[in-house]
Design an enzyme around this catalytic site. Structure first.
Site, PDB file in Angstrom:
ATOM      1  N   LYS A   1       0.844  -1.190   0.000  1.00 34.56           N
ATOM      2  CA  LYS A   1       0.000   0.000   0.000  1.00 34.56           C
ATOM      3  C   LYS A   1       0.879   1.239   0.000  1.00 34.56           C
ATOM      4  O   LYS A   1       1.649   1.469   0.933  1.00 34.56           O
ATOM      5  CB  LYS A   1      -0.896  -0.021   1.234  1.00 34.56           C
ATOM      6  CG  LYS A   1      -1.803   1.175   1.363  1.00 34.56           C
ATOM      7  CD  LYS A   1      -2.788   0.981   2.504  1.00 34.56           C
ATOM      8  CE  LYS A   1      -3.674   2.189   2.669  1.00 34.56           C
ATOM      9  NZ  LYS A   1      -4.627   1.998   3.767  1.00 34.56           N
TER      10      LYS A   1
ATOM     11  N   LYS B   1      -2.066  -1.693  -3.982  1.00 37.11           N
ATOM     12  CA  LYS B   1      -2.952  -0.539  -3.889  1.00 37.11           C
ATOM     13  C   LYS B   1      -2.148   0.747  -3.921  1.00 37.11           C
ATOM     14  O   LYS B   1      -1.174   0.842  -3.178  1.00 37.11           O
ATOM     15  CB  LYS B   1      -3.743  -0.635  -2.579  1.00 37.11           C
ATOM     16  CG  LYS B   1      -4.615   0.537  -2.272  1.00 37.11           C
ATOM     17  CD  LYS B   1      -5.212   0.417  -0.897  1.00 37.11           C
ATOM     18  CE  LYS B   1      -5.887   1.739  -0.595  1.00 37.11           C
ATOM     19  NZ  LYS B   1      -6.298   1.828   0.758  1.00 37.11           N
TER      20      LYS B   1
HETATM   21  C1  PBG Z   1      -7.699   2.723   5.502  1.00 31.41           C
HETATM   22  C2  PBG Z   1      -7.918   2.718   4.041  1.00 31.41           C
HETATM   23  C3  PBG Z   1      -7.767   3.775   3.112  1.00 31.41           C
HETATM   24  C4  PBG Z   1      -8.178   3.274   1.880  1.00 31.41           C
HETATM   25  C5  PBG Z   1      -8.532   1.952   2.080  1.00 31.41           C
HETATM   26  N1  PBG Z   1      -8.363   1.623   3.423  1.00 31.41           N
HETATM   27  C6  PBG Z   1      -7.400   5.183   3.320  1.00 31.41           C
HETATM   28  C7  PBG Z   1      -6.042   5.595   3.619  1.00 31.41           C
HETATM   29  O1  PBG Z   1      -5.112   4.803   3.741  1.00 31.41           O
HETATM   30  O2  PBG Z   1      -5.903   6.810   3.787  1.00 31.41           O
HETATM   31  C8  PBG Z   1      -8.214   4.054   0.591  1.00 31.41           C
HETATM   32  C9  PBG Z   1      -9.145   3.528  -0.425  1.00 31.41           C
HETATM   33  C10 PBG Z   1      -9.506   4.463  -1.510  1.00 31.41           C
HETATM   34  O3  PBG Z   1      -8.931   5.560  -1.679  1.00 31.41           O
HETATM   35  O4  PBG Z   1     -10.402   4.103  -2.253  1.00 31.41           O
HETATM   36  N2  PBG Z   1      -6.372   2.710   5.868  1.00 31.41           N
HETATM   37 ZN    ZN Z   2      -5.905   3.447   7.885  1.00 26.63          ZN
END
Ligand code: PBG
Ligand code: ZN
Length: 326
Positions: A198, A251
């Site tokens: 991520k 992601k």
């Molecule tokens: C929680 C999370 C996030 C997303 C998915 N789970 C937000 C972040 O990390 O700020 C983002 C998903 C999206 O932008 O569609 N940690």
């Molecule tokens: Zn988070």
């Protein structure tokens, strides 16, 4: 003599008409591989469109039942739930409260639709007053303190009936902590889909509006990955598999197709990709302006993700795609 100027091998033969093109196509899109994210908030009969994501709503549990019912009917089996709690605090208490928004939603949905595949995001940022993905100690997100909270949260969601828990806080050791806790509580069959890879991306902006989870100080760069490096993503995925992840994830998806391809080549577990909120917003905005054809672009993008190596695609367009596929 003249003949030499004509090609013998003609790539165009295989592009002659639609049926031939379909015959040789390497990938296709299957509804079974799509996951629809949902934002759930407390209350009744509530549905609010997210300003930066036209066509995507946050909704109350009762309204989510209707949405999921329609989704199942059009062939979308899997739903990824995000909760917007009634109250936020330093320790993100509502994340792991059995009466919190997500456990309640999971119980209600599973009662109505036992066959729906319910996935719950496991993170602190929607529940903490400071908006960070972990517990803050002396102004910093403390990795090891956070692990027990994530583990507790995952067990509460498994107990509520979640089929899959999806840790997304990017704390080191989160998959192991969650696997150990699930096993100890006898949830040996609860699947872990880890947000292994991520990146600290600006494409999460609209999600943070939807989930009201913007960090109140600093940013997420000390835990989410730096997008200048690919190998760190592969190390993260490798570690998560060793710690017990059943499914791993890349992601965002757009801009990160190289990571998807590399992960697919290197690892043998199912690979999910998350087409995040900012991707949705960009496509939607251009489409609304009449600058691109929404369905054509979406189709091209989804098949490109499959070609890159995605097994599972998480997208805010899942239900729309299912209707389009019909
Ligand atoms: C929680 C999370 C996030 C997303 C998915 N789970 C937000 C972040 O990390 O700020 C983002 C998903 C999206 O932008 O569609 N940690
Ligand atoms: Zn988070």
């Amino acid at each position: 003599m003249e003949y030499d100027i004509f090609p013998r091998i003609r790539e165009r033969r295989l592009r002659k008409n639609q049926k031939i093109r379909d015959l040789v196509a390497e990938v296709s899109l299957n509804k079974n591989n799509l996951v629809q994210p949902l934002f759930i908030y407390p209350g009744e009969n509530g549905m609010e469109e997210i300003r930066s994501m036209p066509g995507v709503c946050r909704m109350t549990i009762d309204r989510s039942l209707k949405f999921i019912g329609e989704g199942l009917a059009s062939g979308i089996n899997a739903y990824l739930l995000f909760g917007i709690p009634s109250h936020k605090d330093e320790l993100g208490t509502e994340a792991y409260d059995e009466e919190g928004i997500i456990p309640k939603a999971v119980r209600t949905i599973k009662k109505e639709y036992p066959d729906a595949v319910i996935i719950t995001d496991v993170c602190m940022c929607e529940y903490t007053s400071h908006g960070h993905c972990g517990i803050v100690v002396n102004g910093k997100v403390d990795n090891d303190v956070t692990l027990s909270y994530l583990a507790k949260t995952a067990v509460v969601y498994a107990k509520a009936g979640a089929d899959i828990v999806a840790p997304s806080s990017m704390m080191d050791g989160q998959v192991k902590a969650i696997r150990d806790a699930l096993d100890e509580s006898n949830f040996k069959d609860t699947i872990i889909m880890s947000y292994s890879s991520k990146f600290a991306s600006s494409l999460y902006g609209p999600f943070r509006e939807a989930a009201d989870s913007k960090p109140q100080f600093g940013d997420r760069k000390s835990y989410q990955m730096d997008y200048r490096s690919a190998r760190t993503a592969l190390r993260e995925i490798e570690l998560d598999i060793k710690e017990g992840a059943d499914i791993v994830m890349v992601k965002p998806a757009m801009f990160y197709m190289d990571i998807i391809t590399k992960a697919k080549e290197k690892f043998l577990v199912p690979l999910a990709v998350y087409s995040v909120s900012g991707e949705y917003s960009m496509i939607k905005a251009a489409a609304k302006n009449g600058w691109i054809d929404e369905d054509q672009v979406l189709w091209e993008y989804m098949l490109s993700l499959k070609r890159a190596g995605a097994d599972i695609i998480i997208t805010y367009y899942a239900k729309h795609l299912a209707e389009y596929l019909r």
